[in-house]
Design an enzyme around this catalytic site. Sequence first.
Site, PDB file in Angstrom:
ATOM      1  N   MET A 294      -3.665   6.040   4.462  1.00 26.65           N
ATOM      2  CA  MET A 294      -4.972   5.743   5.150  1.00 26.65           C
ATOM      3  C   MET A 294      -4.481   5.062   6.532  1.00 26.65           C
ATOM      4  O   MET A 294      -3.737   4.460   6.710  1.00 26.65           O
ATOM      5  CB  MET A 294      -5.604   4.576   4.416  1.00 26.65           C
ATOM      6  N   CYS A 295      -5.374   5.328   7.502  1.00 24.35           N
ATOM      7  CA  CYS A 295      -5.575   4.817   8.756  1.00 24.35           C
ATOM      8  C   CYS A 295      -6.922   5.071   9.151  1.00 24.35           C
ATOM      9  O   CYS A 295      -7.777   5.739   8.764  1.00 24.35           O
ATOM     10  CB  CYS A 295      -4.588   5.733   9.757  1.00 24.35           C
ATOM     11  N   GLY A 296      -7.331   4.482  10.334  1.00 22.36           N
ATOM     12  CA  GLY A 296      -8.588   4.385  10.893  1.00 22.36           C
ATOM     13  C   GLY A 296      -8.444   5.113  12.189  1.00 22.36           C
ATOM     14  O   GLY A 296      -7.696   4.610  13.068  1.00 22.36           O
TER      15      GLY A 296
ATOM     16  N   ARG B 260      -9.171   0.189   7.100  1.00 20.64           N
ATOM     17  CA  ARG B 260      -8.313   1.271   6.689  1.00 20.64           C
ATOM     18  C   ARG B 260      -6.840   1.013   7.290  1.00 20.64           C
ATOM     19  O   ARG B 260      -6.026   1.882   6.913  1.00 20.64           O
ATOM     20  CB  ARG B 260      -8.963   2.433   7.374  1.00 20.64           C
TER      21      ARG B 260
ATOM     22  N   ASN C 231      -4.649  10.381  11.750  1.00 12.37           N
ATOM     23  CA  ASN C 231      -4.775   9.826  10.222  1.00 12.37           C
ATOM     24  C   ASN C 231      -4.261  10.726   9.402  1.00 12.37           C
ATOM     25  O   ASN C 231      -4.777  11.924   9.330  1.00 12.37           O
ATOM     26  CB  ASN C 231      -6.066   9.389   9.779  1.00 12.37           C
TER      27      ASN C 231
END
Lengths: 224, 362
Positions: free
Chosen positions: B64-66, B95, B239
């Site tokens: 996950m990343c934002g 995130r 992401n």
Amino acid sequence: MSADSVRALNQRLHDLTEASADSTWRIAQPRGAHAIACGMRVAADIVIDGHAGYYCAGMNQLARITVNGNVGVGVAENMMSGVVRVKGQASQSAGATAHGGLLVIEGDAAARCGISLKGGNIVVGGSAGHMTGFLSQAGNIVICGDAREALGDSLYETHIYVRGRAEGLGADCMEKDLRDEHREDLAGLLEQAEIDADPATFRRYGSARTLYTYKADNAEVAAQ
Amino acid sequence: MGRAGLDAHLPRVRTPVFISPRPGKDPASTLAFLMAIGHDSSPFRIGRRLEPGRASNHSGWRVMCGIVGLYLKNEALQPRIGELVTPMLDRMGDRGPDSAGLAIYRDEVPADSIKLTLRRLSDELDWSDVDTALTKRFAGDVPLRENGSYAVVVVTGTEQAVVDYLAEAYPSVRIMSAGRKIEIFKEAGRPEAISKKFGFDGLYGSHAIGHTRMATESAVTTDGSHPFSTGMDLCLVHNGSLSNYFALRENLQRQGIEFRTENDSEVAAGYLMWRMREGDSLRAALESALADLDGFYTFAIGTANGFAVLRDPIACKPAVMVETDDYVAMASEYRSLADLPGIEAAQQWEPEPGLVYSWGDD
């Protein structure tokens, strides 16, 4: 509604009993918060005015939940019963693993709608994204618009109905005859979903049953 | 068919049957797919185990990343871009709690000048010394602007000349971005704290690209944080995770593209830089990326005047976009966008898989 009150909101909804659930509950300004109205177990009427985030109405039992907006990933995932209606669009994995109930998406659904569906019914008023019905096992998926590529990839026994064009079928998915009993099922689903469409204009897709049949050749792999 | 009928068809094994050999399908690819979408159907637990209390999806496993991007169409909003984009970034902190960064485009410098964002590795270094030395060595009217361990400086000369000089004279100074408009600020730590530290909410500019990171492919360091910039005015946030970046990096290095980290996303930024150096527009570079990059990604990309978004053809990584007469905005999740002005009436959609969306720089 503020983002950190989802837990309190859901607790209030969970505290409803059959007797106290007779009025409509409105949730204002959801602002895309996740997990709104998850885990309902009584036949309450819940209306969400605005866009909801991920897993809205997940694990629903009995409740009738309407979203006047769009929803994020996994709306009504693992629904057991009840009705979830999305007036706008739905993101990926709508109705994932649902065992029962009815999910209506009046707009479009994104990829993997009805992934691993286990018995619920999904009616999409618009189109559905790629890999809709991936690994789906039972229940029905009705798409009034088009379906993107790899429809019904690796599906088991879900019935898929598409009124528009299916861009491509996934592994082990094939078109099948639309017989009278299917038209009847479809008419019932469209009526419940309050969507005006002629069942005779749909095509039916289902499993060719060549992948999941248990073959001796596969025994070693499956047992690992 | 009723459930009893269905059950009779299913083999009685605990391992799901879909990993059995499937004609024309590699079981490993199905697994990778299920892992990537973090779906509960997958019984396999590969990937990063999240600690209790950390952002997780329903199965607790997910890369996950934002990411966020805001591109203003109405110039009147430029003084407020920081105020608009900072809550977008902060809300994606769930995130990506490991690090955060923002690229901002503003104050274009003349064609014979170059704007650099510098970062000092040691607090003992005095920015005013660097300013004096750079002014002496390279002409430049604009005074160095300090922001903690970062500074923005404008000099006359080529990028290479400045790079060579700084490497020699100030080895503890890193160049974070170079171009005529771009500035990049990024650091390891909680996103809200980083926004506050750099004062993101007070920034003005024409467009901004931000990222909150949950590290998977390389260490939690400032260098491993996004946005990544590998050339003039280009930056990328990502992401997802790429799977063919080792080979790609080697090929790009042969083309003269330099990399500072072991990170996969930096390779994607380098790839785009290479394509654009070869004459591609941003849109054309991204269309080539669809063929050459293998893996899961949602990208937001900024150039001097442009903004673009691309999701891989499988589209496992989320993205929501909105557009009004005043702006185009994208984020990993809608809640990041919920307070933008006029959001209720904005056109809202999820970017289609494998389709390039671009503004301002076709």
